[in-house]
Design a protein around this motif. Structure first.
Motif, PDB file in Angstrom:
ATOM      1  N   ARG A 162       1.702   9.031   5.457  1.00 25.93           N
ATOM      2  CA  ARG A 162       0.985   7.965   6.159  1.00 25.93           C
ATOM      3  C   ARG A 162      -0.421   7.852   5.594  1.00 25.93           C
ATOM      4  N   LYS A 163      -0.717   6.680   4.986  1.00 30.36           N
ATOM      5  CA  LYS A 163      -2.025   6.453   4.378  1.00 30.36           C
ATOM      6  C   LYS A 163      -2.583   5.129   4.885  1.00 30.36           C
ATOM      7  N   ASN A 164      -3.740   5.209   5.536  1.00 28.28           N
ATOM      8  CA  ASN A 164      -4.389   4.001   6.079  1.00 28.28           C
ATOM      9  C   ASN A 164      -3.430   3.191   6.941  1.00 28.28           C
ATOM     10  N   ASN A 165      -2.727   3.893   7.836  1.00 28.56           N
ATOM     11  CA  ASN A 165      -1.775   3.276   8.767  1.00 28.56           C
ATOM     12  C   ASN A 165      -0.599   2.602   8.066  1.00 28.56           C
ATOM     13  N   HIS A 166      -0.351   2.993   6.837  1.00 24.79           N
ATOM     14  CA  HIS A 166       0.772   2.446   6.080  1.00 24.79           C
ATOM     15  C   HIS A 166       1.668   3.603   5.635  1.00 24.79           C
ATOM     16  N   TYR A 167       2.963   3.438   5.800  1.00 25.41           N
ATOM     17  CA  TYR A 167       3.911   4.485   5.431  1.00 25.41           C
ATOM     18  C   TYR A 167       4.335   4.306   3.977  1.00 25.41           C
ATOM     19  N   GLU A 168       4.017   5.299   3.146  1.00 23.55           N
ATOM     20  CA  GLU A 168       4.345   5.254   1.728  1.00 23.55           C
ATOM     21  C   GLU A 168       5.340   6.358   1.392  1.00 23.55           C
ATOM     22  N   LEU A 169       6.275   6.041   0.508  1.00 21.09           N
ATOM     23  CA  LEU A 169       7.340   6.981   0.167  1.00 21.09           C
ATOM     24  C   LEU A 169       6.815   8.215  -0.560  1.00 21.09           C
ATOM     25  N   THR A 170       7.369   9.363  -0.200  1.00 21.83           N
ATOM     26  CA  THR A 170       7.145  10.590  -0.952  1.00 21.83           C
ATOM     27  C   THR A 170       8.112  10.605  -2.135  1.00 21.83           C
ATOM     28  N   ASP A 219      24.048   9.900   9.451  1.00 27.45           N
ATOM     29  CA  ASP A 219      24.241   8.710  10.271  1.00 27.45           C
ATOM     30  C   ASP A 219      23.694   7.474   9.556  1.00 27.45           C
ATOM     31  N   TRP A 220      24.527   6.414   9.455  1.00 31.34           N
ATOM     32  CA  TRP A 220      24.084   5.182   8.816  1.00 31.34           C
ATOM     33  C   TRP A 220      22.883   4.582   9.537  1.00 31.34           C
ATOM     34  N   ASN A 221      22.795   4.775  10.855  1.00 31.46           N
ATOM     35  CA  ASN A 221      21.654   4.245  11.603  1.00 31.46           C
ATOM     36  C   ASN A 221      20.338   4.875  11.151  1.00 31.46           C
ATOM     37  N   SER A 222      20.397   6.137  10.737  1.00 29.27           N
ATOM     38  CA  SER A 222      19.188   6.795  10.224  1.00 29.27           C
ATOM     39  C   SER A 222      18.735   6.145   8.918  1.00 29.27           C
ATOM     40  N   LEU A 223      19.702   5.792   8.069  1.00 25.31           N
ATOM     41  CA  LEU A 223      19.357   5.110   6.820  1.00 25.31           C
ATOM     42  C   LEU A 223      18.798   3.718   7.085  1.00 25.31           C
ATOM     43  N   LYS A 224      19.313   3.039   8.117  1.00 22.21           N
ATOM     44  CA  LYS A 224      18.776   1.714   8.458  1.00 22.21           C
ATOM     45  C   LYS A 224      17.319   1.818   8.903  1.00 22.21           C
ATOM     46  N   VAL A 225      17.002   2.852   9.675  1.00 24.22           N
ATOM     47  CA  VAL A 225      15.616   3.078  10.083  1.00 24.22           C
ATOM     48  C   VAL A 225      14.749   3.334   8.852  1.00 24.22           C
ATOM     49  N   PHE A 226      15.227   4.194   7.968  1.00 26.89           N
ATOM     50  CA  PHE A 226      14.507   4.520   6.742  1.00 26.89           C
ATOM     51  C   PHE A 226      14.228   3.259   5.919  1.00 26.89           C
ATOM     52  N   LEU A 227      15.236   2.423   5.708  1.00 26.65           N
ATOM     53  CA  LEU A 227      15.083   1.217   4.894  1.00 26.65           C
ATOM     54  C   LEU A 227      14.160   0.198   5.563  1.00 26.65           C
ATOM     55  N   ALA A 228      14.219   0.098   6.868  1.00 29.60           N
ATOM     56  CA  ALA A 228      13.339  -0.835   7.580  1.00 29.60           C
ATOM     57  C   ALA A 228      11.874  -0.427   7.424  1.00 29.60           C
ATOM     58  N   ILE A 229      11.606   0.874   7.486  1.00 30.94           N
ATOM     59  CA  ILE A 229      10.228   1.349   7.297  1.00 30.94           C
ATOM     60  C   ILE A 229       9.773   1.089   5.860  1.00 30.94           C
ATOM     61  N   VAL A 230      10.671   1.282   4.898  1.00 34.24           N
ATOM     62  CA  VAL A 230      10.339   0.992   3.495  1.00 34.24           C
ATOM     63  C   VAL A 230       9.970  -0.478   3.334  1.00 34.24           C
ATOM     64  N   ARG A 231      10.755  -1.368   3.941  1.00 29.40           N
ATOM     65  CA  ARG A 231      10.512  -2.811   3.791  1.00 29.40           C
ATOM     66  C   ARG A 231       9.181  -3.239   4.382  1.00 29.40           C
ATOM     67  N   HIS A 232       8.809  -2.647   5.512  1.00 21.07           N
ATOM     68  CA  HIS A 232       7.644  -3.135   6.244  1.00 21.07           C
ATOM     69  C   HIS A 232       6.404  -2.256   6.111  1.00 21.07           C
ATOM     70  N   GLY A 233       6.603  -0.967   5.803  1.00 23.40           N
ATOM     71  CA  GLY A 233       5.465  -0.070   5.676  1.00 23.40           C
ATOM     72  C   GLY A 233       4.869   0.370   6.994  1.00 23.40           C
ATOM     73  N   SER A 234       5.510   0.028   8.105  1.00 27.11           N
ATOM     74  CA  SER A 234       5.000   0.445   9.410  1.00 27.11           C
ATOM     75  C   SER A 234       6.154   0.642  10.378  1.00 27.11           C
ATOM     76  N   LEU A 235       5.923   1.497  11.388  1.00 27.42           N
ATOM     77  CA  LEU A 235       6.960   1.754  12.384  1.00 27.42           C
ATOM     78  C   LEU A 235       7.132   0.559  13.313  1.00 27.42           C
ATOM     79  N   SER A 236       6.035  -0.078  13.661  1.00 29.54           N
ATOM     80  CA  SER A 236       6.123  -1.182  14.611  1.00 29.54           C
ATOM     81  C   SER A 236       6.918  -2.351  14.040  1.00 29.54           C
TER      82      SER A 236
END
Length: 291
Positions: free
Chosen positions: A50-58, A2-19
């Motif tokens: 998740r490191k120090n409340n920041h999402y980092e890529l595996t 689903d393209w929407n799943s990739l949009k979620v993934f990219l948004a987290i990459v850009r910001h480093g947080s879910l919020s």
């Protein structure tokens, strides 16, 4: 996939947080969390640590990022191409502008524009930061720059001199200066952070470093510090308002240039073209463009 799943993934990459990713995508935090978990289950691996409340890529996340960005660019290109065919003067236009222009000038401009074109709805994104205009985070950007990005098109709509400003609350402590020669006797408001890199503040630090008593990283905030009597402020002329006294301009400083920019694929969209043309007229009336 689903393209929407990739949009979620990219948004987290850009910001480093879910919020922050949730804010970008206009959904709530729990939705982002649920979609990320479902996506990781679908591909059978963990995308973030998740490191120090920041999402980092595996390692898997880094592999996916390259592919996802290629897909995103393809979708963005399709979107811009289709929007570029739109000849109807209606719809939403996302406009990003720095603080002072968004506060002081755009409200009256937009109000008059809305009366002319009630089916065009302008969303104002107040920021001094660059937006990604390739994926249409913004359709039009108002930016103070001497070197607009080469991948955008537009025009210079204003040239603003830098001047020294004071206020009535400061006036009376000492006779207000009429030229740079008198600045060495006064308290000055300086810049910090990225703002200190501007030529005007490099000049100020070079010549009057020992007179700077207060520093700030935002021009609008500097103007209010001056209004409160903290000292004299060096500001571009768009900061002028009745509460401030403009003392003199400094011709030696390079002027601040205001640009109106959009993506090449969007310049012929009817609603964007109308907003660009209208704002160009407004700025031309507000400030004379140097030729």
């Amino acid at each position: 996939m689903d393209w929407n799943s990739l949009k979620v993934f990219l948004a987290i990459v850009r910001h480093g947080s879910l919020s922050s990713a949730a804010t970008e995508l206009a959904v709530n935090h729990s939705t982002i969390f649920r979609r990320l978990n479902a996506f990781e289950q679908e591909i059978g691996g963990q995308l973030f640590d998740r490191k120090n409340n920041h999402y980092e890529l595996t390692a898997l996340g880094h592999e996916l990022l390259v592919l996802a960005r290629n897909i995103e660019e393809s979708f963005d290109s399709i979107d811009r191409h289709l929007v570029g065919k739109d000849i109807q003067p209606k719809g939403v236009v996302k406009l990003t502008a720095p603080n002072n222009i968004a506060y002081r000038y755009l409200p009256q401009y937009i109000a008059a524009f809305n009366r002319r074109y009630p089916e065009i709805h302008i969303e104002v994104l107040v920021s001094n930061q660059a937006f990604n205009m390739s994926n249409r985070q913004a359709d039009i950007a108002i930016r103070a720059t001497t070197t607009p990005p080469e991948h955008l098109v537009g025009r210079q709509v204003a040239t603003l001199n830098w001047s020294v400003f004071a206020s009535s609350k400061y006036q009376g402590q000492l006779a207000l200066p009429k030229s740079c020669d008198g600045l060495a006797e006064h308290n000055l408001i300086g810049a910090t952070g990225n703002m200190a890199r501007l030529p005007a503040f490099k000049w100020q630090d070079k010549h009057y470093l020992d007179r700077i008593t207060t520093r700030c990283d935002d021009l609008t905030a500097m103007s209010y510090l001056a209004e409160a009597g903290h000292g004299l402020a060096l500001l571009p002329d768009d900061q002028a308002r009745p509460e401030l006294i403009k003392l003199f301009s400094i011709p030696a400083l390079p002027p601040s240039k205001i640009w109106l920019l959009t993506h090449p694929d969007l310049r012929n969209v009817a609603r964007i073209k109308l907003v660009m043309r209208y704002l160009t007229t407004c700025f031309a009336k507000e400030w004379a463009v140097a030729t």
